[in-house]
Every structure is written in structure tokens, then in C-alpha cells.
Design a protein around this motif. Sequence first.
Motif, mmCIF file in Angstrom:
data_model
loop_
_atom_site.group_PDB
_atom_site.id
_atom_site.type_symbol
_atom_site.label_atom_id
_atom_site.label_comp_id
_atom_site.label_asym_id
_atom_site.label_seq_id
_atom_site.Cartn_x
_atom_site.Cartn_y
_atom_site.Cartn_z
ATOM 1 N N GLU A 171 -2.596 2.117 2.653
ATOM 2 C CA GLU A 171 -2.800 2.122 1.202
ATOM 3 C C GLU A 171 -1.672 1.379 0.489
ATOM 4 O O GLU A 171 -1.918 0.620 -0.458
ATOM 5 C CB GLU A 171 -2.909 3.565 0.692
ATOM 6 C CG GLU A 171 -4.226 4.233 1.073
ATOM 7 C CD GLU A 171 -4.389 5.602 0.445
ATOM 8 O OE1 GLU A 171 -3.528 5.990 -0.382
ATOM 9 O OE2 GLU A 171 -5.375 6.283 0.775
ATOM 10 N N ASP A 174 -2.126 -2.397 1.026
ATOM 11 C CA ASP A 174 -3.191 -2.960 0.194
ATOM 12 C C ASP A 174 -2.725 -3.141 -1.244
ATOM 13 O O ASP A 174 -3.091 -4.138 -1.910
ATOM 14 C CB ASP A 174 -4.425 -2.069 0.255
ATOM 15 C CG ASP A 174 -5.112 -2.113 1.624
ATOM 16 O OD1 ASP A 174 -4.783 -3.011 2.420
ATOM 17 O OD2 ASP A 174 -5.947 -1.237 1.892
ATOM 18 N N ILE A 175 -1.934 -2.208 -1.743
ATOM 19 C CA ILE A 175 -1.416 -2.340 -3.103
ATOM 20 C C ILE A 175 -0.476 -3.534 -3.204
ATOM 21 O O ILE A 175 -0.572 -4.357 -4.126
ATOM 22 C CB ILE A 175 -0.707 -1.042 -3.533
ATOM 23 C CG1 ILE A 175 -1.742 0.048 -3.819
ATOM 24 C CG2 ILE A 175 0.188 -1.281 -4.754
ATOM 25 C CD1 ILE A 175 -1.157 1.407 -4.095
ATOM 26 N N ARG A 177 -0.426 -6.169 -1.459
ATOM 27 C CA ARG A 177 -1.144 -7.440 -1.311
ATOM 28 C C ARG A 177 -2.038 -7.774 -2.498
ATOM 29 O O ARG A 177 -2.662 -8.825 -2.533
ATOM 30 C CB ARG A 177 -1.928 -7.442 0.000
ATOM 31 C CG ARG A 177 -0.996 -7.519 1.194
ATOM 32 C CD ARG A 177 -1.701 -7.765 2.494
ATOM 33 N NE ARG A 177 -0.749 -7.759 3.605
ATOM 34 C CZ ARG A 177 -1.093 -7.850 4.882
ATOM 35 N NH1 ARG A 177 -2.367 -7.978 5.210
ATOM 36 N NH2 ARG A 177 -0.169 -7.827 5.811
ATOM 37 N N ARG A 178 -2.100 -6.903 -3.482
ATOM 38 C CA ARG A 178 -2.721 -7.292 -4.745
ATOM 39 C C ARG A 178 -1.827 -8.278 -5.488
ATOM 40 O O ARG A 178 -2.298 -9.056 -6.320
ATOM 41 C CB ARG A 178 -2.937 -6.061 -5.631
ATOM 42 C CG ARG A 178 -3.945 -5.048 -5.133
ATOM 43 C CD ARG A 178 -3.992 -3.892 -6.109
ATOM 44 N NE ARG A 178 -4.603 -2.698 -5.544
ATOM 45 C CZ ARG A 178 -4.501 -1.480 -6.083
ATOM 46 N NH1 ARG A 178 -3.804 -1.331 -7.197
ATOM 47 N NH2 ARG A 178 -5.071 -0.449 -5.504
ATOM 48 N N TYR A 179 -0.548 -8.212 -5.199
ATOM 49 C CA TYR A 179 0.441 -9.013 -5.920
ATOM 50 C C TYR A 179 1.043 -10.131 -5.072
ATOM 51 O O TYR A 179 1.566 -11.103 -5.632
ATOM 52 C CB TYR A 179 1.581 -8.109 -6.422
ATOM 53 C CG TYR A 179 1.128 -6.995 -7.307
ATOM 54 C CD1 TYR A 179 1.085 -7.150 -8.697
ATOM 55 C CD2 TYR A 179 0.722 -5.777 -6.777
ATOM 56 C CE1 TYR A 179 0.668 -6.124 -9.528
ATOM 57 C CE2 TYR A 179 0.298 -4.737 -7.599
ATOM 58 C CZ TYR A 179 0.264 -4.915 -8.961
ATOM 59 O OH TYR A 179 -0.165 -3.894 -9.785
ATOM 60 N N GLN A 257 7.836 -9.862 -8.663
ATOM 61 C CA GLN A 257 6.724 -8.936 -8.867
ATOM 62 C C GLN A 257 7.123 -7.476 -8.638
ATOM 63 O O GLN A 257 6.290 -6.575 -8.772
ATOM 64 C CB GLN A 257 5.580 -9.297 -7.916
ATOM 65 C CG GLN A 257 4.955 -10.647 -8.161
ATOM 66 C CD GLN A 257 4.227 -10.695 -9.481
ATOM 67 O OE1 GLN A 257 3.518 -9.760 -9.845
ATOM 68 N NE2 GLN A 257 4.400 -11.780 -10.216
ATOM 69 N N ALA A 264 2.714 0.299 -9.373
ATOM 70 C CA ALA A 264 1.436 0.583 -8.710
ATOM 71 C C ALA A 264 1.619 1.570 -7.557
ATOM 72 O O ALA A 264 0.807 2.483 -7.374
ATOM 73 C CB ALA A 264 0.822 -0.723 -8.207
#
Length: 294
Positions: A171, A174-175, A177-179, A257, A264
Motif C-alpha cells: 500500500e 502504491d502511494i 508511485r502516484r508521485y 515531492q 498521503a
Amino acid sequence: MNQQINIEDTTSASPLVDFWNDVLAPKFIQYRHILVGGLSRHSEVVFPMLAVEKGQRILDVGCGFGDTAIELANATGPQGDVLGVDCCAAFLDHARNVADGEGVPNVRFLCRDVERGLEEPPFDMVFARFGTMFFANPVAGLRAMRICLKPGGRLAHIVWRQRADNPWLIEARDIVRRYLPPPGEDAATCGPGPFSMADETVTRAQMAAAGFEDIAFRRVDAKVMVGRDVADAIAFQLAIGPAGETFREAGRLAEEQRPEIEAALAGMFEAVIAREGGLWMDSSSWLITARNPT
């Protein structure tokens, strides 16, 4: 002082070993409280299944900070002998200090890459907790472990199951890799990775190719501690594991970032319900057992 320490500890250099020592070891030491205490519930489930006998000679591969080697030494008793090996010398300094402090005389530690072989008398059992997934060549590494066993000797190793069963690692990845982009093919690496032995069919074939018999898989579900609090959990994820790898490889972009990524991740960790002296999340592993042919 533990009298069984071998002062001639060495390990042949390789890119993976260098990466562990130069990049990961300082991070693992910083988050030792998570990597030892956080995995305690897996050990509590697995150790009664190992059926350690008094007086056995046991090898602990990838022993890290020595907690499992010390537990095995206590289980086999003063008549037994446990050798913990790891490619990171800094981990073993901590292991020796703990063994000395707890007065465990029948455990010793050597800095070795077991894939390159050991010059030791054969063992009754070889054990590894979350270490075999990082073998550069899984079949060769497993074969090296088998060669360390007496005829009929037993192997028991613990590896993570599928990504979907381990949200404590995935989890956060995945967070992140949003950025940030995923690591490239030329990224520095610690080896195949934590999920390289998750597939039972593939891993069973690797173990058979390494010469093992009576191969068995048992699923173990247990929560792992991911941090003492939300801030600790965020820092841990950005240092180690799939999220940490993504963050490290992104370099300056990751730092730019960072505020958004940390916010997040905070939202994710603040939603964690299990808070018993820390944040605990679901995880799942395989206990894989096998035997060296007689």
C-alpha cells in the motif's frame, strides 16, 4: 564476552553484498525496532513448528541482528550449537552484543555470503527468516544451504507470500508511485526482492532443483509492526522496502515531492486500526520446510 566469536569474519565482495553493507545496513540499523520487534508475531507462530531438538547443530542464514539465532540457541540448549551468518558485518556487531548481554554461549556469528559456501561441519538444521528471497541465484543459494546439511537434515525458511497478502509493504509503495516513477532496470538493488519466492509452484521447483525432498508449504498470517507511530511508519517506508526503493531511486524529484508523499502516507497510516504499542498491519508468509536426502 562470548568466547565463540571468530575474529576472521570475511565475506567476498559482490555488488549485492556491497549494496547491503553500504546502502541498506545503516537504514536497517536505524529501524531495527521494526525489523526485529515488528516481525515478532511471525516468529511466535513459526518457532513451535520447527521442532528443534536439544543438542542440535543449527545454521541460521541471513541472521541479521541475531534474534532468531539466539532463540534457536536457547531452544537447542547448551549441548547444541548455533551459527548465524549474514553478509552485513554491522548487523553481526549488534547480534554479538545481544548474545553477550543475554548470556547465550552456544551461538556464534560469521560474516559470510552463504551462496559462496561455508567451511563448517554439517548441520542438523538450516533456518532462514526472510533472507532467501534475496539470493542472487535462488537455486544456487538453496543448494548451498542443502550442502550445509547432514544427510536427512532439515531446512526451514520463511518468505513473504504474494504482494496482495502484504499490504504493509504494497500500500505504501502504491502511494509513493502516484508521485514518482518506478525504479528503472539499472536501479541499484538488494537482490530479487521480498516477493521473489511468493509463488509456491516456482519456489517448489527451485527447491527441487537444489536437491531437496519432502518440500512443504504452510501459510502463516500475522500482523507486523510498521512503526511506533505514524511519523515512524512514514520514515520507515521511505527508507526500506518497495516504497523506499522507489523514493531512493527518484533522487531530487522524490525530495521535491516529499511533502505530498508524506501527507498521503499519513492518511493511510492514520487509518490503521491495530495500535498496540505501535501500528500493526496485515502480512502473510510461507513457512517452507524440506529435507536433505539421506
